[in-house]
Motif scaffolding. Sequence first.
Motif: not given
Length: 121
Positions: A48-55, A78-82, A85-89
């Motif tokens: 997609s696009v950069a601004e959509a990665v976290l949502p 990246l830290d927020e994305a990690k 991902a970590r919380e959702a395993r």
Amino acid sequence: MRILLVGYGRMGRMVEAMALDRGHEIASRIDVASGDWSAPADVAIDFSVAEAVLPNLRALAATGTPVVIGVTGWAAHLDEAKAIAREARLGVLASANFSIGLHIFRAAVATAARGFSSQAY
């Protein structure tokens, strides 16, 4: 394999064509405000696009769908994305560039830089 395509631009359509050629199934195509996030899939592929990665990552975390991210320009998050991902395993493979040539070039430059660093000017 059922694939959820996230971002249906040029790369999304290319991934779809290659997946279908290899006998995979497209679970859904997510683009802007369309597509079914709840469609059962073995993996999501996000171009997609950069601004959509976290949502997008939050939506995938909610469904437990592992994801391959090939989007550039979102490294500041990246830290927020990690954390998501970590919380959702959640399994995540992310690279801004999957080109083997680029990675070989980067390795060659790093090796050359180490060699030149000991040279006096």
